[in-house]
Motif scaffolding. Structure first.
Motif, short mmCIF file in Angstrom:
data_model
loop_
_atom_site.label_atom_id
_atom_site.label_comp_id
_atom_site.label_asym_id
_atom_site.label_seq_id
_atom_site.Cartn_x
_atom_site.Cartn_y
_atom_site.Cartn_z
N LEU A 235 33.92 18.29 -8.45
CA LEU A 235 33.55 19.44 -9.27
C LEU A 235 32.31 20.14 -8.72
CD1 LEU A 235 34.04 18.51 -13.05
CD2 LEU A 235 35.45 19.98 -11.61
N ALA A 236 31.33 19.36 -8.29
CA ALA A 236 30.10 19.97 -7.76
C ALA A 236 30.40 20.78 -6.50
CB ALA A 236 29.07 18.88 -7.46
N GLU A 237 31.27 20.27 -5.64
CA GLU A 237 31.61 21.01 -4.42
C GLU A 237 32.39 22.29 -4.77
OE1 GLU A 237 32.98 19.07 -0.97
OE2 GLU A 237 31.60 17.36 -1.17
N LEU A 238 33.27 22.21 -5.75
CA LEU A 238 34.00 23.40 -6.18
C LEU A 238 33.04 24.44 -6.76
CD1 LEU A 238 37.11 21.66 -7.74
CD2 LEU A 238 37.17 23.25 -5.80
N ARG A 239 32.07 23.99 -7.55
CA ARG A 239 31.07 24.92 -8.08
C ARG A 239 30.34 25.63 -6.95
NH1 ARG A 239 26.09 21.83 -10.09
NH2 ARG A 239 26.13 21.49 -7.83
N ASP A 240 30.01 24.89 -5.89
CA ASP A 240 29.27 25.49 -4.78
C ASP A 240 30.13 26.46 -3.96
OD1 ASP A 240 27.14 23.97 -5.60
OD2 ASP A 240 27.39 22.41 -4.07
N ILE A 241 31.45 26.28 -4.02
CA ILE A 241 32.36 27.19 -3.30
C ILE A 241 32.60 28.47 -4.09
CG2 ILE A 241 34.79 27.45 -2.57
CD1 ILE A 241 34.77 24.48 -1.81
N LEU A 242 32.50 28.41 -5.42
CA LEU A 242 32.88 29.53 -6.29
C LEU A 242 32.25 30.87 -5.92
CD1 LEU A 242 33.08 28.02 -9.87
CD2 LEU A 242 34.92 29.11 -8.59
N PRO A 243 30.96 30.94 -5.56
CA PRO A 243 30.38 32.25 -5.26
C PRO A 243 31.13 33.03 -4.17
CG PRO A 243 28.65 30.62 -5.51
CD PRO A 243 29.94 29.87 -5.54
N ARG A 244 31.83 32.34 -3.32
CA ARG A 244 32.60 33.01 -2.27
C ARG A 244 33.70 33.91 -2.85
NH1 ARG A 244 35.04 28.68 1.16
NH2 ARG A 244 37.12 29.14 0.40
N PHE A 245 34.19 33.55 -4.04
CA PHE A 245 35.27 34.31 -4.67
C PHE A 245 34.76 35.37 -5.63
CE2 PHE A 245 36.96 29.83 -4.31
CZ PHE A 245 37.50 30.03 -3.05
N GLN A 246 33.45 35.47 -5.79
CA GLN A 246 32.89 36.37 -6.78
C GLN A 246 32.19 37.57 -6.14
OE1 GLN A 246 30.48 33.43 -8.73
NE2 GLN A 246 32.08 32.88 -10.21
N ARG A 247 32.22 37.63 -4.81
CA ARG A 247 31.57 38.74 -4.14
C ARG A 247 32.44 39.99 -4.23
NH1 ARG A 247 30.63 34.95 0.48
NH2 ARG A 247 28.72 33.86 -0.05
N GLY A 248 31.79 41.12 -4.23
CA GLY A 248 32.50 42.39 -4.20
C GLY A 248 33.03 42.77 -5.54
#
Length: 200
Positions: free
Chosen positions: A187-200
């Motif tokens: 879960l922590a690694e997924l949280r850290d990946i999430l910002p990549r999908f929120q740009r733009g």
């Protein structure tokens, strides 16, 4: 003398996707080696292994499977409009492949070691945003989970595997999420990946 690891002899179905414990995948089956495998599994009630393809393709010459995969049980059959056999599979336990061999019909079989089930953990407060994100993804992308019991959204393992299924991860990231054995770390690694999908 050290005890020998009990290996399970398992037919393997290398795919271009990752199957997670508790996850479901629809497959269409058309090659003779896999039709025979499905028939045998249906007759005996046995499972087969799903592994991500590292090299090769799903059809044709035997592909090279990843070393960690998931047991799959067949939960539904249907005839597709294109005339092919369709099956719905559900992931159960994870396993590590010790060695593989290719039968004369091209079916890959492996000697595999089953992994223990992950410990159950509640989603901690600092990761509480992730179940909410999963709910939105389920609503738009995964109708099979819309009626899932509410308590599953408190289960760190279930939330992590479902997010790994639904987020647009790279194949190597999906495989890494399968191989992580600590649900809180996943879960922590997924949280850290999430910002990549929120740009733009």
């Amino acid at each position: 003398m050290a005890a020998q690891i009990p290996y399970l002899d398992l037919p393997l179905f290398p795919l271009g996707m990752v199957l997670y414990p508790g996850g479901q995948l629809p497959l269409r089956v058309f090659e003779r080696r896999y039709l025979d495998m499905v028939r045998e599994c249906a007759r005996t009630g046995s499972s087969f292994g799903v592994c991500l393809i590292l090299e090769g393709e799903e059809a044709g010459a035997p592909a090279t499977p990843a070393a960690v995969g998931t047991l799959a049980r067949i939960i539904d059959f249907h005839n597709r409009e294109d005339g092919l056999l369709g099956i719905l599979i559900e992931g159960t336990e994870r396993f590590r492949v010790a060695r593989t061999r290719v039968r004369s019909d091209g079916l890959v079989r492996g000697d595999v070691e089953l992994w223990p089930t992950e410990p159950t953990h509640e989603v901690p407060v600092e990761l509480a945003l992730l179940p909410s994100i999963l709910e939105r993804l389920v609503d738009s992308m995964a109708p099979q989970w819309r009626n899932a019991p509410r308590q599953l959204y408190d289960d760190a393992g279930w939330v992590g595997f479902r997010l790994a299924e639904l987020l647009p991860l790279h194949d190597d990231e999906r495989q890494r999420m399968l191989e992580i054995t600590d649900p809180l770390r996943r879960l922590a690694e997924l949280r850290d990946i999430l910002p990549r999908f929120q740009r733009g």
